[in-house]
Scaffold this motif. Structure first.
Motif, mmCIF file in Angstrom:
data_model
loop_
_atom_site.group_PDB
_atom_site.id
_atom_site.type_symbol
_atom_site.label_atom_id
_atom_site.label_comp_id
_atom_site.label_asym_id
_atom_site.label_seq_id
_atom_site.Cartn_x
_atom_site.Cartn_y
_atom_site.Cartn_z
ATOM 1 N N SER A 308 4.620 4.767 -10.863
ATOM 2 C CA SER A 308 5.185 5.848 -11.664
ATOM 3 C C SER A 308 4.598 5.889 -13.066
ATOM 4 O O SER A 308 4.693 6.906 -13.756
ATOM 5 N N GLN A 309 3.994 4.781 -13.497
ATOM 6 C CA GLN A 309 3.397 4.726 -14.836
ATOM 7 C C GLN A 309 1.933 5.143 -14.842
ATOM 8 O O GLN A 309 1.303 5.183 -15.901
ATOM 9 N N LEU A 310 1.386 5.421 -13.667
ATOM 10 C CA LEU A 310 -0.015 5.837 -13.584
ATOM 11 C C LEU A 310 -0.141 7.332 -13.850
ATOM 12 O O LEU A 310 0.712 8.121 -13.439
ATOM 13 N N SER A 311 -1.217 7.707 -14.519
ATOM 14 C CA SER A 311 -1.474 9.132 -14.756
ATOM 15 C C SER A 311 -1.933 9.789 -13.452
ATOM 16 O O SER A 311 -2.348 9.115 -12.500
ATOM 17 N N ALA A 312 -1.881 11.119 -13.449
ATOM 18 C CA ALA A 312 -2.334 11.858 -12.263
ATOM 19 C C ALA A 312 -3.809 11.597 -11.992
ATOM 20 O O ALA A 312 -4.239 11.476 -10.835
ATOM 21 N N GLU A 313 -4.617 11.488 -13.075
ATOM 22 C CA GLU A 313 -6.052 11.215 -12.907
ATOM 23 C C GLU A 313 -6.287 9.841 -12.293
ATOM 24 O O GLU A 313 -7.144 9.675 -11.425
ATOM 25 N N GLU A 314 -5.503 8.846 -12.734
ATOM 26 C CA GLU A 314 -5.652 7.493 -12.202
ATOM 27 C C GLU A 314 -5.248 7.443 -10.736
ATOM 28 O O GLU A 314 -5.888 6.787 -9.914
ATOM 29 N N ARG A 315 -4.193 8.161 -10.384
ATOM 30 C CA ARG A 315 -3.773 8.196 -8.984
ATOM 31 C C ARG A 315 -4.845 8.832 -8.107
ATOM 32 O O ARG A 315 -5.143 8.353 -7.009
ATOM 33 N N GLU A 316 -5.428 9.908 -8.623
ATOM 34 C CA GLU A 316 -6.477 10.586 -7.863
ATOM 35 C C GLU A 316 -7.702 9.690 -7.704
ATOM 36 O O GLU A 316 -8.318 9.637 -6.637
ATOM 37 N N ARG A 317 -8.040 8.966 -8.787
ATOM 38 C CA ARG A 317 -9.192 8.063 -8.715
ATOM 39 C C ARG A 317 -8.948 6.966 -7.685
ATOM 40 O O ARG A 317 -9.823 6.644 -6.870
ATOM 41 N N ARG A 318 -7.750 6.390 -7.674
ATOM 42 C CA ARG A 318 -7.440 5.329 -6.720
ATOM 43 C C ARG A 318 -7.427 5.858 -5.286
ATOM 44 O O ARG A 318 -7.883 5.172 -4.365
ATOM 45 N N LYS A 319 -6.931 7.043 -5.124
ATOM 46 C CA LYS A 319 -6.923 7.627 -3.786
ATOM 47 C C LYS A 319 -8.343 7.815 -3.281
ATOM 48 O O LYS A 319 -8.667 7.509 -2.124
ATOM 49 N N ARG A 320 -9.227 8.318 -4.185
ATOM 50 C CA ARG A 320 -10.623 8.543 -3.805
ATOM 51 C C ARG A 320 -11.312 7.218 -3.451
ATOM 52 O O ARG A 320 -12.047 7.135 -2.465
ATOM 53 N N GLU A 321 -11.071 6.188 -4.246
ATOM 54 C CA GLU A 321 -11.710 4.894 -3.992
ATOM 55 C C GLU A 321 -11.214 4.273 -2.693
ATOM 56 O O GLU A 321 -11.987 3.654 -1.958
ATOM 57 N N ASN A 322 -9.930 4.457 -2.392
ATOM 58 C CA ASN A 322 -9.416 3.940 -1.129
ATOM 59 C C ASN A 322 -10.040 4.636 0.069
ATOM 60 O O ASN A 322 -10.340 4.004 1.075
ATOM 61 N N LEU A 323 -10.259 5.943 -0.052
ATOM 62 C CA LEU A 323 -10.931 6.667 1.025
ATOM 63 C C LEU A 323 -12.363 6.191 1.194
ATOM 64 O O LEU A 323 -12.868 6.061 2.324
ATOM 65 N N GLU A 324 -13.045 5.912 0.067
ATOM 66 C CA GLU A 324 -14.419 5.407 0.146
ATOM 67 C C GLU A 324 -14.455 4.036 0.802
ATOM 68 O O GLU A 324 -15.335 3.739 1.611
ATOM 69 N N ARG A 325 -13.502 3.167 0.462
ATOM 70 C CA ARG A 325 -13.463 1.842 1.074
ATOM 71 C C ARG A 325 -13.163 1.938 2.562
ATOM 72 O O ARG A 325 -13.706 1.187 3.365
ATOM 73 N N LYS A 326 -12.300 2.861 2.917
ATOM 74 C CA LYS A 326 -11.969 3.018 4.331
ATOM 75 C C LYS A 326 -13.187 3.458 5.119
ATOM 76 O O LYS A 326 -13.465 2.959 6.212
ATOM 77 N N ALA A 327 -13.963 4.377 4.533
ATOM 78 C CA ALA A 327 -15.195 4.815 5.180
ATOM 79 C C ALA A 327 -16.210 3.674 5.262
ATOM 80 O O ALA A 327 -16.922 3.517 6.260
ATOM 81 N N GLN A 328 -16.259 2.868 4.211
ATOM 82 C CA GLN A 328 -17.196 1.736 4.198
ATOM 83 C C GLN A 328 -16.846 0.739 5.285
ATOM 84 O O GLN A 328 -17.726 0.183 5.941
ATOM 85 N N ARG A 329 -15.545 0.498 5.530
ATOM 86 C CA ARG A 329 -15.144 -0.466 6.553
ATOM 87 C C ARG A 329 -15.477 0.027 7.943
ATOM 88 O O ARG A 329 -15.699 -0.750 8.854
ATOM 89 N N ARG A 330 -15.482 1.346 8.133
ATOM 90 C CA ARG A 330 -15.908 1.866 9.438
ATOM 91 C C ARG A 330 -17.373 1.559 9.673
ATOM 92 O O ARG A 330 -17.806 1.347 10.806
ATOM 93 N N THR A 331 -18.147 1.583 8.584
ATOM 94 C CA THR A 331 -19.577 1.287 8.685
ATOM 95 C C THR A 331 -19.808 -0.201 8.906
ATOM 96 O O THR A 331 -20.674 -0.617 9.679
ATOM 97 N N ASP A 332 -19.015 -1.032 8.223
ATOM 98 C CA ASP A 332 -19.172 -2.484 8.345
ATOM 99 C C ASP A 332 -18.472 -2.958 9.610
ATOM 100 O O ASP A 332 -17.260 -3.116 9.628
ATOM 101 N N SER A 333 -19.220 -3.186 10.654
ATOM 102 C CA SER A 333 -18.642 -3.521 11.953
ATOM 103 C C SER A 333 -18.486 -5.016 12.165
ATOM 104 O O SER A 333 -18.033 -5.457 13.201
ATOM 105 N N THR A 334 -18.887 -5.820 11.208
ATOM 106 C CA THR A 334 -18.789 -7.268 11.397
ATOM 107 C C THR A 334 -17.346 -7.695 11.577
ATOM 108 O O THR A 334 -16.456 -7.222 10.882
ATOM 109 N N GLY A 335 -17.106 -8.630 12.534
ATOM 110 C CA GLY A 335 -15.758 -9.088 12.784
ATOM 111 C C GLY A 335 -15.535 -10.510 12.323
ATOM 112 O O GLY A 335 -14.504 -11.087 12.582
#
Length: 590
Positions: A308-335
């Motif tokens: 609740s203390q995060l700005s709207a810009e910070e929330r958007e940035r974190r959301k974007r970075e989480n989506l990028e990490r999720k896409a990266q993990r799909r690429t990284d197939s190592t188990g």
């Protein structure tokens, strides 16, 4: 001027300074303790009483830089008389030794300076920066020394990887996999640990299996956490807390609205290879859980920031970075947490034959033994896929020397020393005993964690007995570690003679004891002489490391090369890393 910006010419000048000092003092370092009495080593090198030497060394340790007094400098060189070649001014020698060590030469960067340089010159690689850890507490899985080394080095390696925009690390001489596991778990790097010992590799594989099993138990929590993080405006927002995750900016969710069971505070990492960890006080004493708790102490201690203390810009940035990490993990197939491999590697080793998935990578080595450290640097230079190197060597006595007059052939035709063309052109040679002296730990000895003098004394007096009574006193057979099994000198000699397959009946117990009593009054000579060896140790180590730095400076495609003090020398005496970056990527400029 920053040490990292020193030119090749400046490194040559410092090498020349150390060489000039060692050309006068190396004979002391090469004098073997076994021969101390048979060759009257003290009288050969010293024109001082042992009490003078011990007092001066003690005062130097307590007061820091010694003040030169005594013989006219014009008549001495580094404290040695130019006529007799014997030491006449101990203070001048101690002062020169400090000036010709790596700290005295001013050629080393601190770990913090390197990290700051990498941070300030970090390119926009699109890869989230690696997280930084806190001090690790010792536990049953990793002792204090190893925890300190792994934590300190892993942050540097992760910063190098991020600077180069790579996700792979090759850990040469990976041993039991402590560094490899930490790099993968804490910094989400894909690590390949290569070790020549199948026993070490098997142990690393078993640890890997346990970590994977532990990690899979929390896969469903990972998915749930990702869903909650992405839904930053959901009504559940106020009932969760967000912490920085294992990769610094990564978000980790903690449920706080339920009862005691939900207060287990399971940490959900940002990667499917990052296992969960609980607070240390709640740990099951399983080995892998103890290790994972150590890995995550920095996360546990991080401050909480309500969303609740995060700005709207910070929330958007974190959301974007989480989506990028999720896409990266799909690429990284190592188990696997990391992939341990068994192989003997040299600069000629084809890495792609060992690692099918090899991409651009950072090559590292933590206390790689003997010739493996220079081989790691040769590998870095020879392989275009290696973008950076961070190498900490050890066991200098096991280095092969190209210009050793009594050496056997170097393995694969390449010797470990000298590595640089500059010293090879001068056919520089240290000697095995001098390299053995380079392994001595000045900082530890200064605090009283000294050399085991009695065992050295026993061995030297035994050599006198062998000279006087046995024609085979220079036999190829070795006495070995007889001292640890004995309580008296008489017992030591009997055991040693049996080990050497010599006739014990030649000497009575009283004869043996007489030798001990005769030479015990000269034990201070041996003590003082060995303290001089300890004093010279940083200078010999410095030349070996300057040679490695010079080698990197000689390479046209290496943009940054530096010596970096990574560790506290009291915890880890071999504390210096050779760091290099290739020039065909984004790089640090002087």
């Amino acid at each position: 001027m920053k040490p990292s910006s020193f030119s090749l010419t400046e490194i040559h000048r410092r090498i020349d300074e150390v060489k000039r000092f060692l050309s006068r003092t190396l004979d002391i370092a090469n004098a073997h303790t076994v021969d101390f009495y048979t060759q009257d080593v003290w009288s050969r090198f010293m024109a001082l009483r042992p009490e003078e030497v011990l007092l001066a060394v003690s005062r130097s340790e307590q007061q820091g830089e010694p003040q030169h007094v005594g013989t006219e400098p014009s008549r001495t060189t580094f404290g040695f008389c130019r006529d007799s070649n014997r030491l006449v001014d101990i203070r001048e020698l101690l002062q020169a030794a400090k000036a010709h060590s790596l700290p005295g030469l001013g050629v080393c960067m601190s770990r913090d300076e390197l990290l700051q340089d990498l941070k300030e010159n970090r390119p926009h690689s699109g890869i989230p920066p690696a997280g930084t850890g806190a001090d690790l507490e010792p536990d049953e899985f990793m002792n204090l020394k190893k925890s300190h080394e792994v934590q300190s080095m892993s942050e540097v390696v992760a910063s190098l990887a991020h600077h180069c925009g790579v996700q792979q690390v090759i850990d040469v001489g990976s041993g039991k996999g402590y560094l490899s596991s930490f790099l993968s778990l804490q910094y989400n790097l894909r690590v390949y640990g290569i070790d020549s010992s199948s026993t070490n590799t098997h142990g690393a594989q078993e640890r890997n299996r346990k970590l994977k099993k532990f990690s899979r138990a929390y896969q469903k929590h990972t998915k749930a956490a990702e869903t909650q993080v992405e839904a930053t405006h959901s009504p559940q927002e106020e009932s969760a807390e967000i912490k920085p995750g294992l990769n610094g900016d990564d978000d980790v969710l903690y449920g706080v609205g339920a009862g005691n069971e939900s207060r287990e505070e399971v940490l959900i990492g940002s990667s499917d290879v990052n296992p969960a960890a609980e607070r240390r006080s709640e740990l099951n004493p399983e080995t892998e859980e103890l290790f994972l708790s150590a890995l995550s102490l920095d996360v546990i201690q991080a401050p909480r920031v309500p969303p609740s203390q995060l700005s709207a810009e910070e929330r958007e940035r974190r959301k974007r970075e989480n989506l990028e990490r999720k896409a990266q993990r799909r690429t990284d197939s190592t188990g696997a947490v990391f992939s341990p491999l068994t192989s003997y590697v040299t600069a000629e080793t084809e890495l792609r034959e060992l690692i099918n998935e090899l991409e651009d990578a950072v090559v590292v080595g933590l206390h790689t033994c003997g010739d493996l450290a220079p081989s790691t640097l040769r590998m870095f230079v020879a392989k275009p896929e290696l973008s950076a190197v961070c190498s900490v060597g050890c066991c200098y006595h096991l280095l092969s020397e190209e210009f050793d007059p009594v050496r056997r052939e170097c393995s694969h035709g390449l010797c470990g020393f000298p590595l640089s063309q500059y010293l090879r052109d001068q056919s520089w040679f240290c000697g095995r005993n001098a390299r053995m002296s380079a392994c001595l730990a000045l900082e530890r000895v200064s605090l009283g964690q000294g050399i085991q003098m009695e065992s050295l004394f026993y061995r030297a007096v035994l050599h006198v007995i062998l000279r006087d009574h046995y024609s085979s006193y220079k036999s190829e057979k070795r006495v070995g570690n007889v001292y640890s099994k004995t309580k008296t000198f008489v017992d030591y000699v009997h055991r040693a003679l049996r080990r050497l397959e010599l006739d014990e009946s030649k000497l009575s117990d009283s004869d043996i004891q007489n030798y001990h009593d005769t030479y015990s009054v000269r034990m201070d000579e041996m003590h003082a002489f060995n303290m001089l060896k300890v004093t010279l140790a940083p200078c010999i180590e410095g030349l070996i490391l300057l040679d490695r730095l010079c080698y990197l400076k000689e390479q046209e495609d290496v943009s940054l090369s530096a010596l970096v003090q990574l560790f506290d020398p009291l915890l880890s005496p071999r504390c210096y890393a050779v760091v290099g970056l290739k020039s065909y990527g984004k790089r640090i400029t002087s």
